[in-house]
Design an enzyme around this catalytic site. Structure first.
Site, PDB file in Angstrom:
ATOM      1  N   ASP A 190       6.834  -0.943  -4.257  1.00 39.61           N
ATOM      2  CA  ASP A 190       6.713  -1.134  -2.687  1.00 39.61           C
ATOM      3  C   ASP A 190       8.117  -0.117  -1.921  1.00 39.61           C
ATOM      4  O   ASP A 190       9.646  -0.102  -2.044  1.00 39.61           O
ATOM      5  CB  ASP A 190       7.072  -2.377  -2.781  1.00 39.61           C
ATOM      6  CG  ASP A 190       7.554  -2.929  -0.998  1.00 39.61           C
ATOM      7  OD1 ASP A 190       7.022  -2.705  -0.830  1.00 39.61           O
ATOM      8  OD2 ASP A 190       8.617  -3.890  -1.276  1.00 39.61           O
ATOM      9  N   ASP A 229      11.271  -1.863   1.423  1.00 35.17           N
ATOM     10  CA  ASP A 229      12.294  -2.578   2.031  1.00 35.17           C
ATOM     11  C   ASP A 229      12.011  -4.036   0.425  1.00 35.17           C
ATOM     12  O   ASP A 229      11.069  -4.275   1.071  1.00 35.17           O
ATOM     13  CB  ASP A 229      11.882  -3.162   3.379  1.00 35.17           C
ATOM     14  CG  ASP A 229      10.681  -2.357   4.210  1.00 35.17           C
ATOM     15  OD1 ASP A 229      12.014  -1.729   5.097  1.00 35.17           O
ATOM     16  OD2 ASP A 229      10.000  -1.898   4.655  1.00 35.17           O
ATOM     17  N   ASP A 251       8.917  -6.837  -4.896  1.00 33.09           N
ATOM     18  CA  ASP A 251       9.900  -8.368  -4.156  1.00 33.09           C
ATOM     19  C   ASP A 251       9.312  -8.916  -3.606  1.00 33.09           C
ATOM     20  O   ASP A 251      10.044  -9.980  -2.834  1.00 33.09           O
ATOM     21  CB  ASP A 251      11.211  -7.565  -3.194  1.00 33.09           C
ATOM     22  CG  ASP A 251      10.483  -7.210  -1.832  1.00 33.09           C
ATOM     23  OD1 ASP A 251       9.913  -6.202  -1.643  1.00 33.09           O
ATOM     24  OD2 ASP A 251      11.419  -7.968  -0.944  1.00 33.09           O
TER      25      ASP A 251
END
Length: 233
Positions: free
Chosen positions: A13, A15, A175
């Site tokens: 991922d 961000d 995250d």
């Protein structure tokens, strides 16, 4: 002749995983919603707002401030946010500590790397390029790369295809719930990082492995997870 197996693949991922973008996301969002008279959002709000692309972030900001967003008003605000964010790239955004060393180690171990993000490509690609990270990745798929996005498994599977990978030899690193669910939906192992933007403790999302630091993401851990995924397939 037995076909040579495809290279193992690590999908990241963006961000909250590769890059800490919170300050710039907040600045661009506040620049955008100020024109509608909304109070600024803060870092504490960011986990509730991001993860599904800029349009959804704007909608969530209006909902957070309990103000109606007319349907016709979304696109002008979206363009305002995109313009502001692009003009500031890379702004205060920086790679998380240890990620460059981790990308180097994985690459040297023969592991292909890719990015799968719900961020639009017009923002994701320049950010990775400005931070000198794009060179590591065989593929970048974004929120507008397909007609679907994380947590839809097809976003992950489409990334694997573009990177020339094999789902049975792939892991996802992220995250948030979108990343962990997308991996689960695609039947691939996942690694969850604790330093990103999730509003739920990472352990509660039940990735295969939780890490607090990229130093823990070694080629050996990767191979262990790939073996686990292959055994479960």
């Amino acid at each position: 002749m037995t076909p040579r197996p495809l290279s193992p693949l690590a999908i990241f991922d963006l961000d909250g995983t590769l890059v800490d973008t919170a300050a710039d996301l907040i600045a661009s969002l506040n620049h955008t919603i100020a024109i509608a008279g909304l109070a600024p959002v803060t870092y504490e709000d960011i986990t509730h707002l991001v993860g599904q692309g800029a349009r959804v972030t704007i909608k969530r900001a209006f909902a957070l401030r309990e103000k109606e967003l007319p349907e016709a008003g979304l696109e002008p605000l979206y363009e305002r946010l995109i313009e502001h964010y692009r003009a500031e790239i890379p702004g205060k955004s920086r790679p998380y500590p240890g990620i460059v060393e981790t990308l180097d180690a994985l690459s040297q171990a023969g592991i292909t790397l890719a990015v799968c993000t719900n961020k639009t490509e017009v923002l994701a690609r320049p950010l990775l390029e400005e931070l000198d990270l794009m060179k590591y990745f065989a593929a970048l798929t974004c929120g507008d790369s397909f007609e679907f996005r994380k947590p839809d498994a097809r976003h992950i599977l489409g990334t694997i295809e573009r990177a020339g990978g094999d789902p049975k030899r792939t892991i996802m690193v992220g995250d948030s719930i979108n990343d962990i669910l997308a991996a689960r939906n695609a039947s691939i192992p996942s690694i969850g990082v604790t330093f990103g933007y999730t509003d739920v403790p990472m352990a509660e999302l039940e990735p295969d492995v939780v890490i607090d630091d990229f130093a823990a993401l070694t080629p050996a851990l990767f191979e262990k997870l790939v073996a686990k995924g292959a055994a479960a397939a």
